[in-house]
Design a protein around this motif. Structure first.
Motif, short mmCIF file in Angstrom:
data_model
loop_
_atom_site.label_atom_id
_atom_site.label_comp_id
_atom_site.label_asym_id
_atom_site.label_seq_id
_atom_site.Cartn_x
_atom_site.Cartn_y
_atom_site.Cartn_z
N UNK A 62 0.81 -1.25 -0.12
CA UNK A 62 0.05 0.04 -0.06
C UNK A 62 1.08 1.37 -0.02
N UNK A 63 1.63 1.36 0.91
CA UNK A 63 2.78 2.35 0.83
C UNK A 63 3.73 2.54 -0.34
N UNK A 64 3.87 1.57 -0.95
CA UNK A 64 4.86 1.58 -2.05
C UNK A 64 4.08 2.23 -3.22
N UNK A 65 2.80 1.54 -3.37
CA UNK A 65 1.92 2.34 -4.49
C UNK A 65 1.48 3.50 -4.27
N UNK A 66 1.30 4.05 -3.09
CA UNK A 66 0.97 5.44 -2.92
C UNK A 66 2.03 6.13 -3.27
N UNK A 67 3.02 5.90 -2.70
CA UNK A 67 4.30 6.85 -2.93
C UNK A 67 4.59 6.75 -4.56
N UNK A 68 4.28 5.75 -5.17
CA UNK A 68 4.66 5.62 -6.48
C UNK A 68 3.56 6.53 -7.63
N UNK A 69 2.57 6.52 -7.02
CA UNK A 69 1.49 7.26 -7.79
C UNK A 69 1.81 8.86 -7.68
N UNK A 70 2.46 9.37 -6.41
CA UNK A 70 2.72 10.71 -6.15
C UNK A 70 3.78 10.91 -7.24
N UNK A 71 4.68 10.11 -7.17
CA UNK A 71 6.00 10.19 -8.19
C UNK A 71 5.63 10.50 -9.83
N UNK A 72 4.87 9.44 -9.99
CA UNK A 72 4.22 9.43 -11.57
C UNK A 72 3.66 10.55 -11.72
N UNK A 73 2.39 11.27 -10.73
CA UNK A 73 1.76 12.10 -11.04
C UNK A 73 2.53 13.66 -11.15
N UNK A 74 3.63 13.62 -10.18
CA UNK A 74 4.25 14.90 -10.13
C UNK A 74 5.16 14.82 -11.33
N UNK A 75 5.66 13.74 -11.79
CA UNK A 75 6.59 14.01 -13.12
C UNK A 75 5.84 14.01 -14.12
#
Length: 416
Positions: A62-75
């Motif tokens: 859960x934490x991994x994919x939550x942080x991954x979503x933030x990285x992808x969206x901001x990029x």
């Protein structure tokens, strides 16, 4: 202007880095999802001799994919702004004409070379535009042709109360773009354009990070740093655990450990430097000579002081140089006699200088400076939704918010 070799290097780097980032993220996703969470925690393989730990695996996923979503969206938001809204200043008429002529000549040479089978030789675009020193006055004679300063370009400056200028009171002029540079604008060699509040050329997205994208760049590098720290901690913990229990190691976890450490080294460093610059309300370019820079400002003289001065009141006398707008070309005595200036509003500006190392855009506190970049609410800081407040130049006072340094200058000059 950047050399051809520099542009080729920047182009190659900007094309290599995004696939490398994507490959590293895909590999880390596979390693943590399949080999760690599923094969080791949720449904452990028999070779591990471990009981299932479904809760730990679910939390990590859960934490991994939550942080991954933030990285992808901001990029994605950063990339969109760099490509679609990079913050370029418009080109002047001479540069547009020179580019059009160069394109026409290039097409003509290409057609001739194709017909003759000869190789085309490159020619620098807009080379003749930089030969005109237009800063010398409202009219400059070069080769028998008079070049007149764009009154609309100047009007965007003197309709403000304060703007950054040169010693003669005029805004800085870019002889390559054939246009006046707004406050804090810088000419980028890589893209050959003047950019509003340019910070740096970013190979991660293949473009210029400026006032329209600096907020999203900060969000991207901060979320990437947090993401890398999370992967680093998880991989280090379970690598130590499996080494303690079995004496071996998982190759995928070891690779993720190295990749997360490498990318954290870059993203963490950029996060610290970018946040620090935002707290100082500076760009990377402005920070190069932060301790010695002297800003020259044109500050409008209030009308009531001008009335006192023109009426012969000696209780207030200026101690500074002034410049009046709109600028006028030299006139003959007969033209001065027949010209009527009563219908034209004059703007008189005092030319003042800061002390070395003073930043007129420092608002006095780190929080206020950060708000100029990140926004005024927690949601603005966390989510890449709105543009930075500093990208809004509608204030009648100045293009950017000004701080205590300017207030002190006005008080010392008696302009408050």
């Amino acid at each position: 202007m950047a050399t051809a070799a520099q542009k080729r290097v920047n182009l190659v780097v900007s094309r290599i880095i995004p696939p490398v980032l994507l490959g590293a993220v895909v590999y880390a996703t596979y390693a943590l999802t399949k080999t760690l969470c599923i094969d080791y925690l949720i449904h452990p393989l028999p070779s591990y001799h471990q009981p299932p730990r479904v809760g730990a695996g679910a939390v990590i996923l859960s934490l991994y994919y939550l942080l991954l979503i933030f990285v992808v969206v901001t990029y994605t938001r950063l990339l969109f702004n760099v490509l679609v809204n990079p913050g370029y200043l418009p080109l002047g008429a001479e540069r547009v004409q020179a580019d059009a002529e160069s394109d026409h000549k290039r097409e003509k040479r290409r057609s001739i070379s194709q017909a003759n089978g000869a190789a085309e030789k490159p020619k620098r675009v807009g080379a003749n535009a930089s030969d005109v020193d237009i800063e010398q006055g409202i009219h400059h004679q070069a080769g028998g042709k008079a070049f007149e300063l764009d009154p609309l370009g100047l009007e965007s400056f003197y309709t403000k109360d304060i703007f950054v200028c040169q010693e003669d009171g005029r805004p800085a002029y870019c002889s390559t773009c054939c246009q006046f540079k707004t406050d804090r604008a810088h000419h980028c060699r890589e893209v050959d354009r003047c950019v509003r509040k340019m910070d740096h050329f970013c190979p991660w997205v293949g473009g210029v990070v400026s006032e329209t994208s600096f907020k999203f760049f900060i969000q991207f590098v901060v979320y990437t740093a947090v993401f890398c720290v999370f992967v680093l901690i998880v991989c280090a913990y379970f690598t130590a655990e499996i080494r303690r229990d079995t004496g071996g190691a998982n190759a995928h976890w070891a690779v993720c450990l190295g990749l997360s450490g490498l990318f954290f080294f870059f993203s963490g460093g950029m996060s610290l430097s970018s946040v620090q610059l935002a707290m100082w309300n500076l760009t990377t370019i402005e920070n190069l000579n932060r301790n010695s820079a002297v800003w020259t400002l044109a500050i409008r003289v209030p009308d009531h002081l001008l009335e006192r001065l023109w009426s012969g009141d000696s209780s207030w006398a200026p101690t500074f140089r002034t410049v009046s707008y709109p600028l006028r070309p030299p006139t003959t005595p007969s033209e001065r006699h027949t010209s009527d200036s009563s219908t034209e509003e004059r703007h008189v500006f005092a030319i003042l200088h800061t002390q070395p190392g003073e930043n007129p855009f420092d608002l006095g506190s780190s929080l206020k400076n950060m708000q100029q970049v990140m926004g005024y609410s927690l949601i603005d800081w966390l989510l890449p939704l709105k543009h930075s407040p500093c990208a809004n130049h509608s204030s009648p006072e100045s293009a950017f918010a000004l701080g205590p340094v300017v207030t002190r200058l006005k008080q010392e000059a008696g302009l408050s």
